[in-house]
Design an enzyme around this catalytic site. Structure first.
Site, short mmCIF file in Angstrom:
data_model
loop_
_atom_site.label_atom_id
_atom_site.label_comp_id
_atom_site.label_asym_id
_atom_site.label_seq_id
_atom_site.Cartn_x
_atom_site.Cartn_y
_atom_site.Cartn_z
N THR A 50 20.54 7.95 39.56
CA THR A 50 21.70 7.99 38.31
C THR A 50 22.25 6.56 38.31
O THR A 50 22.56 6.19 37.12
CB THR A 50 22.87 8.81 38.64
OG1 THR A 50 22.38 10.23 38.93
CG2 THR A 50 23.72 8.86 37.51
N TYR A 138 15.92 12.36 50.39
CA TYR A 138 16.09 12.93 49.07
C TYR A 138 14.92 13.45 48.62
O TYR A 138 13.84 12.91 48.22
CB TYR A 138 16.61 11.43 48.36
CG TYR A 138 16.78 11.66 46.69
CD1 TYR A 138 16.85 12.86 46.06
CD2 TYR A 138 16.91 10.42 46.09
CE1 TYR A 138 17.16 13.14 44.94
CE2 TYR A 138 17.15 10.84 44.76
CZ TYR A 138 17.31 12.11 44.13
OH TYR A 138 17.44 12.07 42.55
N LYS A 166 19.36 15.82 50.51
CA LYS A 166 19.68 16.08 49.21
C LYS A 166 18.57 16.97 48.53
O LYS A 166 17.64 16.23 48.40
CB LYS A 166 20.00 14.81 48.36
CG LYS A 166 20.27 15.16 46.97
CD LYS A 166 20.38 13.79 46.07
CE LYS A 166 20.71 14.09 44.51
NZ LYS A 166 20.98 12.94 43.89
#
Length: 299
Positions: A50, A138, A166
């Site tokens: 992001t 991740y 994550k």
């Protein structure tokens, strides 16, 4: 440094605001980060997907880290810096830099584009973990082109300095498989629309883009779920689903940046190529959804 006990709740993968010319907008970044910390988020993630991490260099990461630490101040909010790349040596160097910058942990993505074997993925994370900082692994196969097998995840999660995972795998299947083997390190849900399902399966919380614009609601949903008020949690979550879906109609972080700029939380919605601003059709749908000032854009 981040402990496993701190890896819970709502972590916010903050955007990286840019000026129209593409330079960092540190003023907007500090303002936004300060607002999110003040609302009670459990962790601040800088330079993740992001945050447009592929376009942010080491000098800019240092500036963002300093601004984030200033925004956090005395609050007990862990600072996580994104350091993962598709080059193990570069990822190690960025992780070493994160340690020098005072990060509490790093977020490291499965190597993208290279399409490494499962053994290659394991050795990649082993090298990053050897730096000594807590590492959040991740998993996001939709962006990396590679999916970790459950045995791969289990082996990585057993490594020293691996703090947790994550999970943006697109379902809760990986989380279910991990839980079937017994207690494991914390898993944060990275698919916003799956938050409650993931919590039901055993996730420790979420790392959620949508919390930029609905932080208070997501925090309350998490608290209600943890307190056993499941009906309340679902009643609060249901109205957020249309917004969540719209937030991913075009590639993240373009929709959330447009929303934040329209709300005045960042000065500009500028993205760095190859990311581009959202189209007029999605802008209209976001306006119709009533998520801008005048209809309770909660920031």
């Amino acid at each position: 440094m981040l402990t496993e006990q701190q890896l819970h709740g709502i972590y916010l993968p903050v955007v990286t605001p840019f000026l129209p010319g593409g330079e960092l907008d540190l003023e907007s970044f500090h303002k936004l980060s300060s607002s999110l910390v003040a609302q009670g988020i459990h962790g601040l993630v800088v330079n993740g997907t992001t945050g447009e991490s592929p376009t942010v260099n080491a000098e800019e990461l240092s500036l963002l880290s300093a601004a984030a630490k200033s925004a956090i101040g005395a609050a007990e909010v862990p600072l996580v810096l994104g350091t993962g790349t598709n080059d193990t040596r570069a990822s190690v160097k960025k992780t070493e830099l994160a340690g020098k910058l005072g990060a509490d942990a790093v977020l490291a993505v499965v190597p993208y584009y290279n399409k490494p074997s499962q053994r290659g993925i394991i050795e990649h994370f082993r090298k990053i973990a050897e730096v000594g900082l807590p590492v959040i692994v991740y998993e996001i196969p939709g962006r990396t082109g590679v999916k970790m097998e459950v045995d791969t995840v289990r082996e990585i999660m057993e490594m020293e300095n691996i703090a947790g995972l994550k999970d943006c795998s697109g379902s809760c299947d990986l989380l279910r498989e991990l839980r079937a083997y017994g207690p494991s390190k914390p898993v944060l849900c990275g698919d916003d629309a799956s938050l409650l399902e993931a919590l039901e399966v055993g996730a420790a919380g979420g790392m959620l883009v949508s919390a930029h614009v609905r932080a208070a609601e997501f925090l309350n949903i998490y608290r209600n779920f943890r307190a056993g008020r499941f009906d309340e949690a679902y009643a609060e979550f249901e109205p957020l689903l249309p917004l969540i879906r719209l937030m991913f109609e075009e590639p993240n972080p373009a929709p959330v940046k447009w929303l934040l700029s329209e709300a005045g939380q960042i000065a500009h919605g500028t993205l760095r190529l190859p990311m581009v601003e959202i189209g007029q059709e999605l802008r209209g749908r976001l306006l119709q959804a009533g998520v801008l000032p005048g209809d309770a854009l909660a920031l």
